[in-house]
Design an enzyme around this catalytic site. Structure first.
Site, short mmCIF file in Angstrom:
data_model
loop_
_atom_site.label_atom_id
_atom_site.label_comp_id
_atom_site.label_asym_id
_atom_site.label_seq_id
_atom_site.Cartn_x
_atom_site.Cartn_y
_atom_site.Cartn_z
CB CYS A 239 2.68 -13.72 -20.32
SG CYS A 239 2.04 -12.43 -21.42
CG HIS B 270 -1.02 -18.23 -27.59
ND1 HIS B 270 -0.73 -17.43 -26.51
CD2 HIS B 270 -2.37 -18.39 -27.57
CE1 HIS B 270 -1.85 -17.11 -25.89
NE2 HIS B 270 -2.86 -17.68 -26.51
CB CYS C 4 4.16 -15.76 -28.45
SG CYS C 4 2.41 -15.76 -27.94
CD GLU D 98 -6.11 -16.78 -26.89
OE1 GLU D 98 -7.07 -15.99 -26.91
OE2 GLU D 98 -5.34 -16.89 -25.91
CG ASP E 17 -0.26 -16.49 -20.85
OD1 ASP E 17 0.71 -15.77 -21.18
OD2 ASP E 17 -1.10 -16.89 -21.67
CB SER E 18 -2.35 -12.17 -21.30
OG SER E 18 -1.88 -12.87 -22.45
#
Length: 281
Positions: free
Chosen positions: A79, A200, A198, A164, A16-17
């Site tokens: 991702c 996240h 996504c 994040e 993942d990024s």
């Protein structure tokens, strides 16, 4: 060159990024705990969401090659942006030269495969980064598999920073979440299934549920990706036989190991040891 003879462990690589792919990793390991894993987060260059196709492809290719060098015969791009902008090119252009016996899989197709059975109205909403939405990958994939399903997409550029920066439970998060959900349902009030495109976004689930109709189903990708990966290995014993099963997990980051370890606690309910690496260009 096949790396099997050079490594005692042949793990499943998960890329993942940044940190979001840990939500996918957690579900995969939950269903398949005996396997070995390497998780790689390219945190030094994240987020990928607003980067060009060329840059996302370049960075993703470098990460995949690094995981191949670490002994991973199978890599999952956990991702959506990388899956949307780099997966097909890596599969078609690079794998024949990097290693024709290795495989790279993404998160978009496993998510799309379950839509027809989940949606009654056949109206789907997709929430993702600017990169994922601009690629129209979900619209294209759904049209190929289920042409009778209508797709409406909404880019949510602030949602990843909220997660994040650990602001996902703050009052400020409500503003951005409600803003994009209102915009999505204004476009199509018949949406009954919503893809969190996504990795996240599962951390925003509680907030999202506040602003959507009660009957709308939320698709958090981790469990579906895990299900399809398990099925893939059953159908491909040639890959299954290459993977090792000692239950080991390594975590790699291109940024600060301490920072990654601290941030990972948001996604994983356990302390982890993290190694900082450099990805060769």
């Amino acid at each position: 060159m096949d790396k099997r003879n050079k490594h005692k462990v042949a793990p499943i690589g998960i890329f993942d990024s940044g940190y979001g792919g840990l939500t996918v990793f957690e579900k995969i390991r939950e269903q398949m705990p005996a396997y070995d894993y390497i998780y790689l987060g390219d945190n030094a260059r994240s987020p990928y969401g607003n980067r060009s196709f060329e840059v996302v492809y370049k960075f993703t290719r470098q990460a995949v090659f690094h995981l191949f060098q670490e002994g991973c015969p199978l890599v999952i791009l956990a991702c959506n942006t990388a899956s949307a902008k780099a997966l097909r090119t890596i599969q078609m252009r690079d794998l024949p030269h990097l290693n024709p016996f290795n495989r790279v899989l993404g998160v978009i197709r496993p998510t799309v495969e379950v839509l027809d059975q989940l949606s009654r109205s056949k109206h789907i909403g997709v929430l993702g980064t600017s990169g994922t939405i601009s690629s129209e990958s979900y619209t294209i994939e759904v049209a190929k598999m289920f042409p009778h399903i209508q797709v409406t997409e909404e880019a949510c550029p602030m949602w990843v920073p909220l997660v994040e920066n650990r602001e996902y439970d703050s009052p400020g998060a409500d503003y951005f979440i409600r803003k994009h959900l209102d915009r999505l349902f204004t476009q199509d009030a018949d949406i009954d299934t919503l893809i969190l495109a996504c990795t996240h976004y599962p951390l925003l689930l509680d907030k999202i549920k506040k602003y959507i109709p009660e009957q709308v189903k939320l698709i958090s990708q981790g469990e579906y990706v895990a299900d399809r990966l398990k099925d893939y290995l059953l159908r491909h014993p040639e890959m299954e036989n290459r993977l090792t099963h000692t239950g080991s997990c390594r975590f790699l980051t291109t940024e600060s190991a301490e920072k990654f370890s601290d941030a990972a606690s948001v996604f994983l309910d356990e302390p982890i040891h993290v190694e900082q690496i450099t990805i060769d260009a």
